[in-house]
Design a protein around this motif. Structure first.
Motif, PDB file in Angstrom:
ATOM      1  N   PHE A   1     142.686  20.810 108.705  1.00 32.24           N
ATOM      2  CA  PHE A   1     142.867  20.747 110.155  1.00 32.24           C
ATOM      3  C   PHE A   1     142.929  22.170 110.701  1.00 32.24           C
ATOM      4  CE2 PHE A   1     145.858  20.683 113.750  1.00 32.24           C
ATOM      5  CZ  PHE A   1     145.096  19.922 114.636  1.00 32.24           C
ATOM      6  N   ILE A   2     142.192  22.406 111.763  1.00 34.81           N
ATOM      7  CA  ILE A   2     142.258  23.739 112.371  1.00 34.81           C
ATOM      8  C   ILE A   2     143.070  23.673 113.650  1.00 34.81           C
ATOM      9  CG2 ILE A   2     140.957  25.631 113.337  1.00 34.81           C
ATOM     10  CD1 ILE A   2     138.638  24.779 111.597  1.00 34.81           C
TER      11      ILE A   2
ATOM     12  N   TYR B   1     132.474  20.600 113.254  1.00 44.73           N
ATOM     13  CA  TYR B   1     133.906  20.517 112.999  1.00 44.73           C
ATOM     14  C   TYR B   1     134.487  19.183 113.479  1.00 44.73           C
ATOM     15  CZ  TYR B   1     133.645  25.376 111.682  1.00 44.73           C
ATOM     16  OH  TYR B   1     133.322  26.529 111.052  1.00 44.73           O
ATOM     17  N   CYS B   2     133.712  18.139 113.293  1.00 46.83           N
ATOM     18  CA  CYS B   2     134.106  16.834 113.822  1.00 46.83           C
ATOM     19  C   CYS B   2     135.328  16.293 113.085  1.00 46.83           C
ATOM     20  CB  CYS B   2     132.973  15.828 113.651  1.00 46.83           C
ATOM     21  SG  CYS B   2     131.410  16.391 114.254  1.00 46.83           S
TER      22      CYS B   2
ATOM     23  N   GLU C   1     137.897  21.633 109.503  1.00 50.11           N
ATOM     24  CA  GLU C   1     136.915  22.409 108.763  1.00 50.11           C
ATOM     25  C   GLU C   1     136.675  21.752 107.405  1.00 50.11           C
ATOM     26  OE1 GLU C   1     136.646  26.840 108.960  1.00 50.11           O
ATOM     27  OE2 GLU C   1     137.279  26.626 106.889  1.00 50.11           O
ATOM     28  N   TYR C   2     135.423  21.752 107.008  1.00 51.96           N
ATOM     29  CA  TYR C   2     135.051  21.156 105.733  1.00 51.96           C
ATOM     30  C   TYR C   2     134.493  22.242 104.831  1.00 51.96           C
ATOM     31  CZ  TYR C   2     135.663  16.963 108.444  1.00 51.96           C
ATOM     32  OH  TYR C   2     136.209  15.988 109.222  1.00 51.96           O
ATOM     33  N   ALA C   3     135.006  22.287 103.609  1.00 55.63           N
ATOM     34  CA  ALA C   3     134.541  23.307 102.673  1.00 55.63           C
ATOM     35  C   ALA C   3     134.235  22.636 101.342  1.00 55.63           C
ATOM     36  CB  ALA C   3     135.604  24.379 102.485  1.00 55.63           C
ATOM     37  N   ILE C   4     133.283  23.181 100.637  1.00 55.12           N
ATOM     38  CA  ILE C   4     132.863  22.591  99.366  1.00 55.12           C
ATOM     39  C   ILE C   4     133.624  23.257  98.222  1.00 55.12           C
ATOM     40  CG2 ILE C   4     130.902  22.047  97.894  1.00 55.12           C
ATOM     41  CD1 ILE C   4     130.612  20.885 100.653  1.00 55.12           C
TER      42      ILE C   4
ATOM     43  N   PHE D   1     137.356  28.570 118.561  1.00 54.12           N
ATOM     44  CA  PHE D   1     138.708  28.357 118.060  1.00 54.12           C
ATOM     45  C   PHE D   1     139.639  29.384 118.670  1.00 54.12           C
ATOM     46  CE2 PHE D   1     135.974  27.062 114.408  1.00 54.12           C
ATOM     47  CZ  PHE D   1     136.170  25.710 114.573  1.00 54.12           C
ATOM     48  N   THR D   2     140.913  28.990 118.824  1.00 51.51           N
ATOM     49  CA  THR D   2     141.857  29.955 119.383  1.00 51.51           C
ATOM     50  C   THR D   2     142.154  31.048 118.381  1.00 51.51           C
ATOM     51  OG1 THR D   2     143.483  28.283 118.820  1.00 51.51           O
ATOM     52  CG2 THR D   2     142.955  28.553 121.147  1.00 51.51           C
TER      53      THR D   2
END
Lengths: 365, 637, 439, 191
Positions: free
Chosen positions: D113-114, D80-81, D120-123, C32-33
């Motif tokens: 969204f990164i 991170y799909c 990114e997925y978080a629980i 990642f940037t």
């Protein structure tokens, strides 16, 4: 003792009255019934309602009308891990894995010879009598006798070479670790880095969530690079120009799309630049036209986990690591099955079996 | 004095009592209501609509687990299906989202509700108990039990005792009946005891016979009774015959030198007879006096053949009996290995064969099955190929499979006459295709095995490990030989080792005399000729070492693939190429000279079995007997 | 092999799950940037030291209970200690690990050397035993949360006929034998699985568990401590230790005046009335009976053992391995349709099926022995009980039955002599009607 | 009287003897157990993610109303799909956070969204009920970065874990208290 005094007195622990006995009986019965209904053991019978059930097997069904190929042969390969398949000289089938290359006869799959390698190979391409063997971070050139004629520079610890394609002058190596394609000349000199994100040249980034990235060179000289995270086949010139209009591929569960994460995992080109793709997750092999129009299915998940070639153990333990593909001169499609450890050979069905011209009409748009 | 006075029932106490009593009643009701609500709620979670269906659920044995996927709601499923048909309908999407939110909120609300209910229930129970206790305390009337005469107590006690004994007997009857009902109600499909399991198929695949729960006597070394006369061949008998793979001690050295040095399959020169073998097999012939034995198999059938050594007549064909393993699917094997790769063994009483699926069979000289046994389908990458060996009256099976840490590989010794296990040890090795050999080291017989990564020597009498050495990594297909107290072993991907056999424990650091890196064979076993060690790769390269010092003496390439292992006859080495062409060579430190070239006329991947004046070799289709025919002029005087 | 075809495809799906888990290779995440790779958060477990706090509290509570029962002779003190124990060991610590369940842990530890048993568990098992050996069942009186909960709800006790109590009391031994047999073979911890009250301590649980517990508690409103008296396997052990305890609660240290108040008030039927013992004319028949039962005992034991061995199959169904083996065997022999998650999961491990079958059969073999031992134990218990009931007893005063008395303190709370001793009433009052005000 | 005294003495003697035997027996047993016990005093229940088949029993069989099992995310393994098969329904309408696209029955996964094309997925653990649907989706198609673990803070540490009885793949094991979690990326597959 006065009578009223006595009347006020009672036993601390009484004799049970009738209604108490009745109540106790009822409680006893209810308690016993509930006790017997307590789960007594592991619910192996799956009697529970299907709460939170996520049924994946139904996703893998393929309508038989799409199947345009049929399996004709099965060549087991005596390796513990198979990594790549390539078409060698004289149509020989070459399988890389373990720490060796096995060279099989094209007709009956008999082992012609073993080429011992010093490390575990990860990918393989053949060019005339020479093999380009990709290891984790470098490429070696090996001949049929196992003589290593060249060992190219290591790409460092971040590299993970996953595919090699050879054209007239160049060797293209996909590096899933650093997410780019490297171009070498045949002497092993690196001449360019392709498919790396470059806004100036309008090159999108390769998205590689897991270590699968395949490259192939067509007869038109264009390089096909799988962008597995985007479910696309991207086209590049040998100079690295991104041919956006040619790029194709769509995400989705439908048969003409690529499903799941990181698909397709492998591609191979038929003689007329039509594309054979292999997917993991739902393991299937399909053929697309050169323009990316879905044509037919080569192998359905059921065929790839079929029973006739595997022992019971491997069948259930199908690890679906992803298959590798090659196409031989007769247009046979060679599918390397890593779980059953062998090469499955598929040939086109006779036209009467499936009308390909019609099934080819399906477009993904 | 009056009890009422004594109890001091002032109005305050009475009021307190009444209050407590009333509180208790209210608490009882609250407890009942909360329980009812929780039960109804539970029923709703199970999907009961009214009281009747709830009762049905409770009585009818619905699952006790009530956690449900909130999104299984039929309404939601219907909406989703509608959306799937009409994927771009924004209104539908909004509906889905709203319903989804509602369902999820309900789901957690439900959980909070139950939690709250439980806490309220606890609270009300506390209130209930406190008020009940208070009430009891405030209105505690002292009981006034009549005094009882101890003698009447005795009667009471006697009566009670009688009743109690009756009750105990009744209880005992109830317990027995219940137990009987349960025992007869629950049936099993499994074999019900270890003995029955053993009769099903002795020692099923991969299962550890050794271990804490192994039935005693099945594993332990059986006590040898003194009266039992040893029923095994003498050393001299063994030397006269070719009883196992590569003959006496697995050395590949013939005791006879009067063998023909010329033959030709096409012209039939010196071919005394040739007989077709019904089923394929890559095992080599074995010979005992006038019998030649072979085995053959395909996916479905496993057969043992007995040939008349003089005429070549196939005397009998015996099919190996069906076992649970053989009824199951055939194992996956390489074509180069096949289903009958291991060479048989014979002890003059019976002949023994093992097949790729782990079935072992013993037949007598007339082809009758003496016993059969299934060892389970081995987890073997190419198919089981390790040949049988014998020590006295024991059949020795190197049953290597899986990876080295799978704990699957083992060395098994069966009693030759019955097939019962005598001992068995686990081996920390991966699958291999090498065969065990038995040699004598001083007074101690040694059973030598090579695999990935260990070479291990056992005492063939009891399976005790004598020594081990590490290094033979990778596929081990080469069978070791012993000469001059040196075990010669190695594999294609490791090195060649000459290991002194007089060690104990781990001898990796101490007893490896020399190591070699050239001409490493993959399948062909070595041959020691005097002080020379001959290695042969399958690609046709012969490499000669000094067997004692490990120095590479020479290399020679043949235009032929070798799978058959070399055999020494007198001072001549017999080599068979894969396509049937053969060479008879004489070795020296300087090189080798071809004495004769021969051709069997048929591909040959097996090794010959030598006997007096003749030898037997298996081609792809036929069993050949080569000997001095009438017109043979090479016949020694 | 027909069945195989059916499970094949399902098995493939399961295989995908477990298989890819190993198939996945470590692979560098995207560069990642400007985004930091987050770390997975794991809530720390509750401090292990709490276990030792529990042990200390247990020891303290046991000491306090013994002190209150034997020295202070305070029924009220015991009651409040029971409330405190219920609150802590029950509702705060959710009733796990309790000494009752610990029977199984220590049994398994005896038979399975690979089973790790924690010091706190050993302490929980052993401390009440030791205290009981010296002070009687003070653990039951005020420390055990199950006992305390039942003590709280014993609001309207009715008397259970002695003969019935004798018979039902045997259930404890049966349950103990079953729990030990199943724990020793590593089959199941049934005592925990069927613990009726733990659901209340957790304020939740499966419906059937809560219904059983609810019934038991309601039952306990009328029948004092039904679990302790008729079911508790630990209580059976404590009863025997209590019989030889050095000190035990006494109704009064002074002279018994035979007022029967104690006998009347004990909700657990644990007071033994004075008796003169057997009349001489009844002696011979009693002796004959005794001899008969003594001779009958070995038959009972042998019969029990034989019957118990037959229980191997039903008992083994509690074992996951046997259950799974049974299922897979049935699948392979076409006795059932389809597969279960468990059979698919096993097939996917690549472990040979024969190994499982063999393990199951061996487990069943072990259970045959355990079942035999269990049956013999039940026979022994019944026989000994019959002998016990046939003996004659001679007693002068009212006294607690040391095996069944849980030292709850009700008897001396009611005892007039105790009231005098404590100075609550004068000596003359007791004759005036044996009535006192209880405080 | 003297006889009575003797009787009492004998009884006392027998009682003392029994007590001594009992005490010695208990002490001996304690010593035996203490000697036998493993190095770690305490055991906790935990899921071995490599054996877990995400059957869903964790959500339904825990003694707690909301299961002590929660989903954990091994970020280092995640791809991170955009198309996360643990987050989206198999045939999601579009790849957005709309409820109609989500697989999780309680909406416990947060998608952020990164940068193109990474998400990114978080629980969201308070919402997670441990049903394992996302685990199944992620493992079948993706890298298997989502996996189930027992939240030791919420686990009741039952003597016999109710989920372990129900677990089809024997994935729930006793782990030493010193290693309460079996994270997938650290203990994970081959490097």
């Amino acid at each position: 003792m006065t009578p009223d005094g006595n009347a006020n007195r009672r036993d601390a622990v009484k004799q049970p009255g009738l209604w108490v006995l009745l109540l106790l009986t009822v409680l006893g019965v209810v308690g016993l019934v509930a006790l017997m209904r307590t789960d007594s053991g592991p619910p192996a019978r799956n009697t529970l309602p299907p709460s939170f059930d996520y049924d994946l097997s139904s996703l893998a069904k393929v309508d038989p009308k799409w199947i345009g190929y049929e399996p004709t042969a099965w060549f087991p390969v005596a390796m513990r891990v198979v990594r790549g398949v390539a078409l060698g000289p004289d149509g020989l089938i070459c399988v890389a894995g373990d720490r060796a290359i096995h060279v099989l006869e094209p007709d009956d799959g008999r082992l012609r010879r073993k080429i011992a390698l010093d490390e575990a190979p990860r990918c393989l391409a053949a060019d005339g009598d020479l093999f380009y063997v990709g290891f984790e971070n470098h490429v070696a050139v090996v001949d049929l006798d196992g003589t290593v004629s060249a060992q190219w520079d290591s790409r460092g610890p971040d590299a993970l070479l996953t595919s090699i394609a050879v054209s007239q002058d160049d060797v293209f190596v996909a590096d899933a670790g650093t997410k780019c394609v490297l171009r070498y000349d045949k002497s092993g000199k690196m001449t360019a880095t392709l498919a790396r994100r470059d806004a100036r040249r309008n090159v999108p980034a390769l998205v590689i969530p897991s270590p699968y990235c395949d490259v192939a060179v067509g007869s038109d000289g264009l390089l096909r690079v799988v962008n597995p995270g985007r479910h696309r086949i991207e086209y590049f010139t040998r100079r690295g120009d991104y041919e956006a209009p040619l790029t194709w591929g769509q995400s989705g569960l439908a048969i003409e799309r690529f499903c799941g994460c990181c698909n397709p995992v492998a591609i191979a080109l038929l003689a007329d630049n039509r594309v054979v793709t292999a997917e993991k997750g739902i393991p299937r092999v399909k053929v697309y036209s050169a323009e990316g129009r879905f044509e037919c299915v080569v192998a359905s998940p059921e065929q790839l986990t079929s029973t006739d070639t595997m022992t019971e153990e491997t069948r259930t333990a199908h690890k679906l690591l992803a298959v590798d593909l090659a196409v031989d001169r007769q247009g046979r499609i060679l599918v390397l099955d890593p779980a059953a450890r062998g090469v499955r050979v598929f040939v086109k069905k006779k036209p009467h079996a499936a009308d390909d011209s019609e099934s080819g009409e399906v477009n993904d748009e | 004095m009056n009890a009422t006075d004594l109890n001091n029932e002032t109005p305050a106490i009475t009021a307190g009592y009444d209050a407590a009593r009333r509180t208790a009643w209210v608490a009882w009701i609250v407890v009942a209501v909360i329980c009812a609500i929780l039960l109804i709620d539970y029923g709703r979670r199970l999907g009961a609509k009214d009281l009747r269906s709830l009762m049905k659920l409770v009585v009818g044995g619905a699952s006790t687990e009530a956690a449900e996927d909130p999104l299984d709601s039929p309404e939601f499923v219907a909406l989703r299906e509608a959306l799937a048909k009409n994927p771009s309908d924004e209104g539908l999407k909004r509906q889905v989202r709203d319903l989804d939110l509602k369902l999820r909120q309900e789901y957690f609300q439900q959980r909070r509700f139950v939690r709250l209910g439980a806490h309220l229930l606890l609270l009300s129970v506390v209130v209930l108990v406190v008020s009940e206790k208070t009430a009891a305390m405030l209105r505690r009337r002292l009981p006034n039990p009549e005094p009882v005469d101890p003698s009447s107590n005795a009667t009471r006690q006697a009566v009670c005792g009688r009743w109690a004994r009756g009750a105990v007997v009744v209880l005992a009857v109830v317990v027995v009946v219940t137990a009987e009902i349960i025992a007869s109600d629950v049936s099993t499909d499994l074999p019900t005891n270890a003995a029955e399991l053993a009769s099903l198929g002795p020692e099923p695949g991969g299962s550890p016979l050794v271990g804490p729960f192994a039935p005693a006597g099945d594993v332990e070394a059986e006590p040898q009774t003194e009266t039992k006369t040893p029923d095994f061949p003498t050393d001299e008998e063994l030397l006269r015959n070719w009883a196992c793979f590569r003959g006496p001690h697995g050395s590949g050295i013939s005791a006879y030198s009067n063998l023909p040095l010329e033959w030709d399959g096409a012209s039939g020169k010196n071919v005394l007879w040739k007989t077709p073998v019904p089923l394929p097999g890559n095992n080599s012939p074995i010979v005992w006096s006038d019998r030649v034995f072979l085995s053959g198999a395909n996916e479905k059938r496993r057969e043992v053949y007995g040939f008349d050594a003089t005429t070549g007549k196939l005397l009998w064909t015996t099919e190996a009996p069906s076992t649970p393993q053989s009824r199951a699917e055939a194992p996956q094997v390489m074509e180069d290995t096949g289903f009958a790769a291991p060479t048989m063994a014979v002890d003059g009483r019976r002949a023994y064969a093992i097949f790729a699926n782990g079935d072992v069979v013993a037949v007598d000289f007339d082809g009758n099955v003496v016993w059969s046994r299934s060892l389970g389908i081995p987890d073997n990458a190419y198919g089981h190929a390790s040949s049988l060996a014998m020590y006295r009256d024991r059949l020795l099976i190197q049953f290597d499979q899986g990876a080295d840490d799978d704990q699957l590989s083992k060395m098994i010794a069966l009693e030759a006459s019955t097939g019962r296990p005598v001992w068995q040890v686990k081996r920390p090795v991966a699958n291999s295709w090498s065969s065990p050999i038995v040699v004598q080291q001083g007074d101690q017989a040694q059973l030598l095995t090579a695999s990935d990564p260990w070479v291990i020597a056992y005492d063939p009498a009891d399976g005790r490990e004598l020594w081990r050495a590490e290094g033979t990594t990778g596929d081990q297909g080469v069978t070791p030989v012993v000469a001059d107290g040196l075990l010669q072993v190695g594999s294609e991907y490791s090195e060649w080792f000459a290991i002194r056999t007089d060690g104990s424990g781990n001898v990796t650091e101490t007893h490896i005399k020399w190591r070699g890196e050239d001409g490493l064979p993959d399948t062909v076993s070595p041959l020691v000729v005097g002080k020379l060690l001959l290695l042969s790769t399958s690609f046709g390269v012969l490499t000669c070492y000094d067997a004692i010092e490990g120095e590479v003496l020479w290399e020679k390439e043949f235009d032929m693939r070798f799978t058959s292992s070399p055999t020494l006859v007198g001072d001549r080495v017999f080599l068979f190429g894969q396509e049937g062409k053969g060479w008879i060579v004489a070795l020296s430190r300087e090189g080798c000279t071809t004495v004769a070239e021969t051709d069997l006329g048929e591909p040959c991947v097996t090794s010959p079995a030598m006997q007096d004046g003749r030898f037997y070799v298996r081609g792809k289709k036929h069993l050949f007997c080569i000997g001095h025919s009438e017109e043979d002029n090479t016949k020694p005087e | 092999m027909k069945a195989c075809g059916r499970w094949l495809f399902v098995a493939w799906v399961v295989a995908m799950l477990a298989g890819t888990a190993y198939g996945v290779e470590r692979f560098p995440p995207p560069e990642f940037t400007n985004h930091q790779l987050p770390a997975t958060q794991f809530a720390p477990p509750r401090a292990a030291a709490m276990q030792y706090v529990d042990v200390a509290l247990l020891a303290g509570a046991l000491g306090l209970a013994s002190y209150l029962a034997l020295v202070r002779r305070s029924r009220r003190g015991l009651f409040f200690l029971a409330v405190a124990s219920l609150a802590w060991f029950g509702f705060v610590r959710h009733g796990c690990v309790c000494p009752i369940g610990a029977i199984q842990n220590v049994t398994l530890a005896l038979f399975d050397p690979t089973y790790a048993i924690g010091l706190p568990v050993i302490a929980f098992f052993v401390l009440p035993l030791l205290f009981t050996l010296f002070f009687g069942r003070t653990f039951c009186a005020a420390v055990c949360p199950l006992g305390a909960l039942q003590e709280m709800v014993a609001l309207h006790p009715v008397s259970v006929p002695q003969w019935l109590a004798h018979a039902l009391g045997l259930l404890r031994y049966v349950y103990l034998g079953l729990g030990v047999a199943l724990a020793a073979t590593g089959t199941a911890f049934v005592i925990c699985r069927y613990d009726p009250l733990v659901g209340f301590f957790r304020l939740g649980g499966s419906a059937s568990m809560l219904i059983v517990g609810g019934c038991l508690l309601l039952f306990g409103v009328f029948v004092g401590r039904p679990y302790c008296r008729f079911l508790c396997p630990y209580g059976a052990v404590l009863g025997w230790l209590s019989k030889v305890s050095k000190w035990h609660v006494r109704i009064t240290p002074d002279e018994c005046i035979h007022c029967r108040l104690c006998e009347d008030v004990c909700p657990y039927g644990a007071i033994e009335a004075p008796t003169e013992g057997l009349q001489p004319e009844a002696m011979p028949s009693a002796r004959r009976r005794l001899v008969f039962f003594a001779l009958f005992l070995p038959i009972l034991v042998a019969g029990g053992a034989l019957l118990g061995r037959e229980l191997a199959v039903p008992l083994s169904m509690l074992d996951p391995t046997v259950e799974l083996a049974e299922r897979i065997w049935a699948e392979d022999h076409g006795l059932v349709e389809g597969t279960t998650d468990a059979s698919d999961a096993y097939r996917n491990t690549q472990r040979p099926i024969d190994e499982l079958i063999r393990a199951a059969v061996l487990q069943r073999d072990k259970l045959a022995w355990a079942g035999g031992a269990f049956g013999a134990w039940v026979g022994l218990v019944i026989g000994v009980k019959l002998i016990w009931l046939s003996r004659s007893r001679k007693q002068v005063d009212y006294a607690p039955d040391t095996a069944n008395c849980v030292s709850c303190g009700r008897c001396f709370w009611y005892c007039p002599q105790e009231h005098i001793r404590q100075g609550w009433i004068g000596a003359e009052e007791k004759d005036a009607g044996r009535t006192v005000t209880l405080r | 009287m003297a006889e009575n005294q003797r009787k009492i003495d004998r009884r006392k003697f027998v009682g003392d003897g029994l007590r001594i035997v009992g005490a010695v027996g208990i002490a001996g047993a304690t010593g035996f157990w203490a000697g036998r016990r493993a190095e770690d005093d305490d055991n906790l229940w935990q899921i071995d993610p490599h054996q877990c088949v995400a059957c869903g029993n964790c959500a339904t069989h825990c003694v707690l109303d909301k299961s002590a099992v929660v989903c954990k995310h091994a970020y280092a393994m995640c791809g991170y799909c955009n198309l996360c098969t643990g987050y989206f329904e198999p045939d999601a309408n579009e790849l957005t956070t709309g409820a109609e696209n989500q697989l999780c029955p309680t909406g416990a996964i947060r998608r952020t969204f990164i940068e193109d094309p990474y998400y990114e997925y978080a629980i969201d653990e308070p919402l997670c009920i441990g049903c394992g649907k996302c685990v199944k989706g992620c493992t079948a198609f993706g890298n298997g970065s989502l996996y189930l673990q027992i939240d030791q803070d919420r686990c009741m540490h039952c003597n016999e874990c109710a989920i372990a009885i129900a677990c089809p793949s024997e994935a729930i094991k006793r782990v030493p208290a010193g290693k309460p979690y079996l994270p997938k990326d650290q203990n994970g597959g081959p490097a």
